[in-house]
Design a protein around this motif. Structure first.
Motif, short mmCIF file in Angstrom:
data_model
loop_
_atom_site.label_atom_id
_atom_site.label_comp_id
_atom_site.label_asym_id
_atom_site.label_seq_id
_atom_site.Cartn_x
_atom_site.Cartn_y
_atom_site.Cartn_z
N THR A 6 9.27 -67.62 -47.60
CA THR A 6 10.37 -68.55 -47.48
C THR A 6 11.68 -67.83 -47.76
N ILE A 7 12.65 -68.08 -46.90
CA ILE A 7 14.01 -67.55 -47.07
C ILE A 7 14.91 -68.75 -47.21
N ALA A 8 15.36 -69.02 -48.43
CA ALA A 8 16.06 -70.28 -48.68
C ALA A 8 16.78 -70.24 -50.02
N GLY A 9 17.38 -71.36 -50.39
CA GLY A 9 18.08 -71.47 -51.66
C GLY A 9 17.17 -72.00 -52.75
N SER A 10 17.55 -71.75 -53.98
CA SER A 10 16.80 -72.21 -55.14
C SER A 10 17.32 -73.57 -55.61
N ASP A 11 16.42 -74.46 -55.94
CA ASP A 11 16.75 -75.80 -56.45
C ASP A 11 16.34 -75.87 -57.92
N SER A 12 17.31 -75.93 -58.82
CA SER A 12 16.99 -75.95 -60.25
C SER A 12 16.20 -77.18 -60.65
N GLY A 13 16.29 -78.26 -59.86
CA GLY A 13 15.51 -79.46 -60.15
C GLY A 13 14.07 -79.37 -59.70
N GLY A 14 13.73 -78.35 -58.92
CA GLY A 14 12.35 -78.09 -58.55
C GLY A 14 11.80 -78.89 -57.39
N GLY A 15 12.58 -79.77 -56.78
CA GLY A 15 12.04 -80.65 -55.75
C GLY A 15 12.22 -80.17 -54.34
N ALA A 16 13.16 -79.26 -54.12
CA ALA A 16 13.47 -78.80 -52.76
C ALA A 16 13.60 -77.29 -52.76
N GLY A 17 14.04 -76.74 -51.62
CA GLY A 17 14.32 -75.32 -51.54
C GLY A 17 13.11 -74.44 -51.83
N ILE A 18 13.41 -73.27 -52.39
CA ILE A 18 12.38 -72.28 -52.70
C ILE A 18 11.23 -72.88 -53.49
N GLN A 19 11.56 -73.72 -54.47
CA GLN A 19 10.52 -74.28 -55.34
C GLN A 19 9.57 -75.17 -54.54
N ALA A 20 10.11 -76.03 -53.69
CA ALA A 20 9.25 -76.89 -52.86
C ALA A 20 8.45 -76.05 -51.88
N ASP A 21 9.06 -75.02 -51.33
CA ASP A 21 8.38 -74.19 -50.34
C ASP A 21 7.17 -73.49 -50.96
N LEU A 22 7.35 -72.89 -52.12
CA LEU A 22 6.24 -72.16 -52.75
C LEU A 22 5.11 -73.10 -53.17
N LYS A 23 5.47 -74.31 -53.64
CA LYS A 23 4.44 -75.29 -53.97
C LYS A 23 3.66 -75.68 -52.72
N THR A 24 4.38 -75.87 -51.63
CA THR A 24 3.74 -76.27 -50.38
C THR A 24 2.83 -75.17 -49.85
#
Length: 275
Positions: A6-24
Protein backbone atom coordinates in the motif's frame (compact mmCIF):
# COMPACT_ATOMS: atom_id res chain seq x y z
CA UNK A 1 2.90 -16.17 0.62
CA UNK A 2 1.39 -13.57 -1.69
CA UNK A 3 2.15 -9.93 -0.98
CA UNK A 4 0.56 -6.52 -1.45
CA UNK A 5 2.00 -3.04 -1.06
CA UNK A 6 0.00 0.00 0.00
CA UNK A 7 1.19 3.48 -0.93
CA UNK A 8 -0.91 5.89 1.09
CA UNK A 9 -1.17 8.21 4.09
CA UNK A 10 -1.17 7.22 7.74
CA UNK A 11 -4.34 7.62 9.84
CA UNK A 12 -3.55 8.11 13.54
CA UNK A 13 -7.10 6.99 14.37
CA UNK A 14 -6.43 3.61 12.77
CA UNK A 15 -9.60 3.40 10.67
CA UNK A 16 -8.40 4.45 7.23
CA UNK A 17 -5.24 4.86 5.17
CA UNK A 18 -2.19 2.70 5.75
CA UNK A 19 -3.67 1.22 8.93
CA UNK A 20 -6.88 0.07 7.23
CA UNK A 21 -4.94 -1.22 4.24
CA UNK A 22 -2.60 -3.41 6.29
CA UNK A 23 -5.49 -4.80 8.35
CA UNK A 24 -7.34 -5.61 5.15
CA UNK A 25 -4.33 -7.31 3.59
CA UNK A 26 -3.91 -9.48 6.68
CA UNK A 27 -7.60 -10.33 6.88
CA UNK A 28 -7.56 -11.38 3.22
CA UNK A 29 -4.54 -13.63 3.54
CA UNK A 30 -1.66 -11.65 2.02
CA UNK A 31 1.49 -10.19 3.53
CA UNK A 32 1.21 -6.41 3.63
CA UNK A 33 3.91 -3.80 3.12
CA UNK A 34 3.66 -0.01 3.14
CA UNK A 35 5.02 3.21 1.72
CA UNK A 36 3.80 6.16 3.78
CA UNK A 37 3.24 9.32 1.73
CA UNK A 38 1.85 11.57 4.46
CA UNK A 39 1.13 11.57 8.18
CA UNK A 40 -2.29 12.77 9.26
CA UNK A 41 -3.45 13.67 12.75
CA UNK A 42 -7.05 12.46 12.68
CA UNK A 43 -9.73 10.58 14.54
CA UNK A 44 -13.32 9.58 13.82
CA UNK A 45 -14.43 13.23 13.70
CA UNK A 46 -11.77 15.25 11.92
CA UNK A 47 -8.41 15.59 10.23
CA UNK A 48 -6.48 18.07 12.36
CA UNK A 49 -3.32 18.33 10.31
CA UNK A 50 -1.38 16.73 7.47
CA UNK A 51 2.35 16.55 6.90
CA UNK A 52 3.70 15.21 3.63
CA UNK A 53 6.63 12.82 3.84
CA UNK A 54 9.78 14.09 2.12
CA UNK A 55 10.05 12.81 -1.44
CA UNK A 56 13.44 11.19 -0.82
CA UNK A 57 11.96 9.14 2.04
CA UNK A 58 9.01 8.07 -0.11
CA UNK A 59 11.41 6.96 -2.85
CA UNK A 60 13.62 5.10 -0.36
CA UNK A 61 10.59 3.23 0.98
CA UNK A 62 9.59 2.17 -2.53
CA UNK A 63 13.09 1.06 -3.44
CA UNK A 64 13.57 -0.77 -0.14
CA UNK A 65 10.46 -2.88 -0.76
CA UNK A 66 10.81 -3.58 -4.48
CA UNK A 67 14.54 -4.34 -4.35
CA UNK A 68 14.07 -7.04 -1.72
CA UNK A 69 10.51 -8.41 -1.59
CA UNK A 70 8.27 -9.60 -4.44
CA UNK A 71 5.22 -7.36 -4.87
CA UNK A 72 2.14 -9.13 -6.25
CA UNK A 73 -0.14 -6.07 -6.18
CA UNK A 74 -0.01 -2.37 -5.32
CA UNK A 75 -2.79 -0.28 -3.85
CA UNK A 76 -2.37 3.49 -4.15
CA UNK A 77 -4.35 5.78 -1.86
CA UNK A 78 -3.69 9.25 -0.44
CA UNK A 79 -0.89 11.09 -2.26
CA UNK A 80 -1.62 14.72 -1.33
CA UNK A 81 0.74 16.69 -3.61
CA UNK A 82 1.63 16.98 -7.29
CA UNK A 83 5.25 16.09 -6.55
CA UNK A 84 4.22 12.92 -4.71
CA UNK A 85 1.92 11.87 -7.56
CA UNK A 86 4.74 12.36 -10.07
CA UNK A 87 7.21 10.39 -7.95
CA UNK A 88 4.83 7.46 -7.49
CA UNK A 89 4.04 7.38 -11.22
CA UNK A 90 7.74 7.42 -12.10
CA UNK A 91 8.45 4.50 -9.79
CA UNK A 92 5.46 2.46 -10.92
CA UNK A 93 6.83 2.76 -14.46
CA UNK A 94 10.23 1.69 -13.16
CA UNK A 95 9.13 -1.38 -11.21
CA UNK A 96 6.08 -2.29 -13.33
CA UNK A 97 3.91 -4.13 -10.76
CA UNK A 98 1.42 -6.39 -12.50
CA UNK A 99 -1.60 -5.04 -10.58
CA UNK A 100 -2.15 -1.40 -9.56
CA UNK A 101 -5.37 -0.52 -7.73
CA UNK A 102 -5.78 3.27 -7.64
CA UNK A 103 -8.14 4.70 -5.03
CA UNK A 104 -8.26 8.45 -5.81
CA UNK A 105 -8.61 9.64 -2.21
CA UNK A 106 -9.58 13.32 -2.25
CA UNK A 107 -11.72 14.15 0.78
CA UNK A 108 -12.02 12.56 4.23
CA UNK A 109 -15.35 11.48 5.75
CA UNK A 110 -15.22 14.68 7.81
CA UNK A 111 -14.82 16.84 4.71
CA UNK A 112 -11.07 17.59 4.86
CA UNK A 113 -9.26 17.77 1.52
CA UNK A 114 -6.55 15.09 1.33
CA UNK A 115 -5.49 15.69 -2.28
CA UNK A 116 -4.39 19.21 -3.17
CA UNK A 117 -6.46 20.68 -6.00
CA UNK A 118 -3.40 21.25 -8.16
CA UNK A 119 -2.51 17.55 -7.81
CA UNK A 120 -5.75 16.31 -9.38
CA UNK A 121 -4.56 16.97 -12.94
CA UNK A 122 -1.31 15.13 -12.23
CA UNK A 123 -3.29 12.17 -10.91
CA UNK A 124 -5.36 12.11 -14.09
CA UNK A 125 -2.41 12.45 -16.44
CA UNK A 126 0.25 10.36 -14.69
CA UNK A 127 -1.40 7.66 -12.55
CA UNK A 128 -4.77 6.79 -14.06
CA UNK A 129 -3.11 5.47 -17.27
CA UNK A 130 -1.03 3.07 -15.13
CA UNK A 131 -3.97 1.68 -13.16
CA UNK A 132 -5.33 -1.84 -13.50
CA UNK A 133 -8.48 -0.46 -11.90
CA UNK A 134 -9.57 2.90 -10.45
CA UNK A 135 -12.06 2.85 -7.54
CA UNK A 136 -13.65 6.30 -7.13
CA UNK A 137 -16.80 7.13 -5.24
CA UNK A 138 -19.38 9.44 -6.84
CA UNK A 139 -17.86 12.78 -5.69
CA UNK A 140 -14.38 11.65 -6.75
CA UNK A 141 -15.64 10.52 -10.15
CA UNK A 142 -17.34 13.90 -10.61
CA UNK A 143 -14.00 15.64 -10.01
CA UNK A 144 -12.14 13.29 -12.35
CA UNK A 145 -14.66 13.68 -15.18
CA UNK A 146 -16.19 17.10 -14.64
CA UNK A 147 -19.62 15.47 -14.85
CA UNK A 148 -22.54 15.61 -12.44
CA UNK A 149 -23.54 12.05 -11.51
CA UNK A 150 -27.14 11.62 -10.44
CA UNK A 151 -28.09 8.13 -11.59
CA UNK A 152 -27.06 4.94 -13.32
CA UNK A 153 -26.77 6.43 -16.81
CA UNK A 154 -24.46 9.11 -15.45
CA UNK A 155 -22.39 6.44 -13.72
CA UNK A 156 -21.98 4.57 -17.01
CA UNK A 157 -20.94 7.74 -18.84
CA UNK A 158 -18.44 8.68 -16.14
CA UNK A 159 -16.96 5.18 -16.06
CA UNK A 160 -16.44 5.26 -19.82
CA UNK A 161 -14.72 8.62 -19.50
CA UNK A 162 -12.36 7.36 -16.77
CA UNK A 163 -11.40 4.33 -18.84
CA UNK A 164 -10.92 6.76 -21.70
CA UNK A 165 -8.29 8.51 -19.57
CA UNK A 166 -6.20 5.34 -19.78
CA UNK A 167 -7.28 3.10 -16.91
CA UNK A 168 -7.80 -0.54 -17.79
CA UNK A 169 -10.99 -0.65 -15.69
CA UNK A 170 -13.04 1.30 -13.19
CA UNK A 171 -15.20 0.36 -10.22
CA UNK A 172 -17.48 3.35 -9.64
CA UNK A 173 -19.00 3.08 -6.17
CA UNK A 174 -22.64 4.10 -5.94
CA UNK A 175 -23.02 4.57 -2.19
CA UNK A 176 -23.51 8.34 -2.43
CA UNK A 177 -26.66 7.95 -4.52
CA UNK A 178 -30.13 7.22 -3.20
CA UNK A 179 -31.29 3.62 -2.92
CA UNK A 180 -29.08 0.57 -2.64
CA UNK A 181 -25.31 1.09 -2.93
CA UNK A 182 -24.83 -0.58 -6.31
CA UNK A 183 -21.36 -0.30 -7.85
CA UNK A 184 -20.51 -0.27 -11.55
CA UNK A 185 -17.61 -2.24 -13.04
CA UNK A 186 -16.56 -1.18 -16.53
CA UNK A 187 -13.53 -2.17 -18.63
CA UNK A 188 -14.42 -1.21 -22.25
CA UNK A 189 -15.84 -4.68 -22.90
CA UNK A 190 -17.90 -5.36 -19.77
CA UNK A 191 -20.53 -3.26 -18.02
CA UNK A 192 -21.42 -5.05 -14.79
CA UNK A 193 -23.58 -3.86 -11.92
CA UNK A 194 -22.48 -5.22 -8.56
CA UNK A 195 -25.46 -5.11 -6.27
CA UNK A 196 -25.12 -3.95 -2.69
CA UNK A 197 -27.22 -3.72 0.44
CA UNK A 198 -27.41 -0.44 2.31
CA UNK A 199 -26.54 -0.82 5.99
CA UNK A 200 -27.79 1.89 8.29
CA UNK A 201 -24.71 2.94 10.25
CA UNK A 202 -22.55 6.02 10.63
CA UNK A 203 -19.47 3.81 11.02
CA UNK A 204 -18.05 4.07 7.51
CA UNK A 205 -14.62 5.56 8.18
CA UNK A 206 -12.06 4.00 5.86
CA UNK A 207 -14.48 1.92 3.81
CA UNK A 208 -13.09 3.13 0.49
CA UNK A 209 -9.54 2.33 1.56
CA UNK A 210 -10.68 -1.07 2.77
CA UNK A 211 -12.50 -2.05 -0.43
CA UNK A 212 -9.62 -1.06 -2.71
CA UNK A 213 -7.16 -2.92 -0.48
CA UNK A 214 -9.35 -6.03 -0.49
CA UNK A 215 -9.42 -5.93 -4.29
CA UNK A 216 -5.61 -5.57 -4.35
CA UNK A 217 -5.22 -8.50 -1.95
CA UNK A 218 -7.46 -10.69 -4.09
CA UNK A 219 -5.57 -9.76 -7.25
CA UNK A 220 -2.33 -10.60 -5.45
CA UNK A 221 -3.71 -14.09 -4.82
CA UNK A 222 -4.32 -14.61 -8.53
CA UNK A 223 -8.05 -13.92 -8.80
CA UNK A 224 -9.51 -12.39 -11.94
CA UNK A 225 -10.46 -8.74 -11.69
CA UNK A 226 -14.19 -9.49 -11.53
CA UNK A 227 -13.74 -12.15 -8.85
CA UNK A 228 -11.44 -9.86 -6.87
CA UNK A 229 -14.12 -7.17 -6.91
CA UNK A 230 -16.94 -9.53 -5.90
CA UNK A 231 -14.90 -10.94 -3.02
CA UNK A 232 -13.84 -7.43 -1.99
CA UNK A 233 -17.45 -6.27 -2.00
CA UNK A 234 -18.45 -9.20 0.21
CA UNK A 235 -15.61 -8.41 2.61
CA UNK A 236 -16.40 -4.70 2.99
CA UNK A 237 -20.13 -5.39 3.36
CA UNK A 238 -19.45 -7.69 6.32
CA UNK A 239 -16.94 -5.22 7.78
CA UNK A 240 -19.56 -2.47 7.64
CA UNK A 241 -22.39 -4.69 8.90
CA UNK A 242 -20.38 -5.46 12.04
CA UNK A 243 -18.63 -2.09 12.22
CA UNK A 244 -17.17 -0.76 15.45
CA UNK A 245 -18.78 2.09 17.37
CA UNK A 246 -15.50 3.67 18.41
CA UNK A 247 -15.17 7.42 18.90
CA UNK A 248 -17.77 10.14 18.56
CA UNK A 249 -17.83 10.44 14.78
CA UNK A 250 -17.63 7.97 11.90
CA UNK A 251 -16.39 4.75 13.49
CA UNK A 252 -14.27 2.21 11.60
CA UNK A 253 -15.21 -0.94 9.74
CA UNK A 254 -14.55 -4.24 11.49
CA UNK A 255 -11.64 -5.57 9.45
CA UNK A 256 -11.22 -8.75 11.48
CA UNK A 257 -14.84 -9.75 12.11
CA UNK A 258 -14.48 -13.20 10.54
CA UNK A 259 -11.23 -13.83 12.43
CA UNK A 260 -12.79 -12.83 15.73
CA UNK A 261 -15.87 -14.94 15.04
CA UNK A 262 -13.86 -18.02 14.07
CA UNK A 263 -11.67 -17.59 17.15
CA UNK A 264 -14.78 -17.55 19.38
CA UNK A 265 -14.00 -14.06 20.62
CA UNK A 266 -16.24 -13.51 23.64
CA UNK A 267 -18.29 -10.38 23.29
CA UNK A 268 -18.42 -10.46 19.51
CA UNK A 269 -21.36 -12.85 19.37
CA UNK A 270 -23.28 -10.90 21.98
CA UNK A 271 -22.60 -7.70 20.02
CA UNK A 272 -23.83 -9.34 16.84
CA UNK A 273 -26.93 -10.72 18.51
CA UNK A 274 -27.89 -7.22 19.66
CA UNK A 275 -27.89 -5.82 16.12
Amino acid sequence: MNTALTIAGSDSGGGAGIQADLKTFAANGVFGMSVITAVTAQNTMEVRSVQDIHLSIIKDQIDAVFEDIPVDAVKIGMLSSTATVALIAENMKKYKPFHIVLDPVMVSKGGSHLLQKEAIEALIEKLIPLASIVTPNIPEAEVLTGQVIEGEEDMIAASKQIVGLGAKAVLLKGGHLQGEPNDLFYDSETTLWIKGKRIETKNTHGTGCTLSSAIAANLAKGMSLEEAIHRGKQYITTAIQYSLSLGSGHGPANHFYELYKNAGYLGMESEVSNR
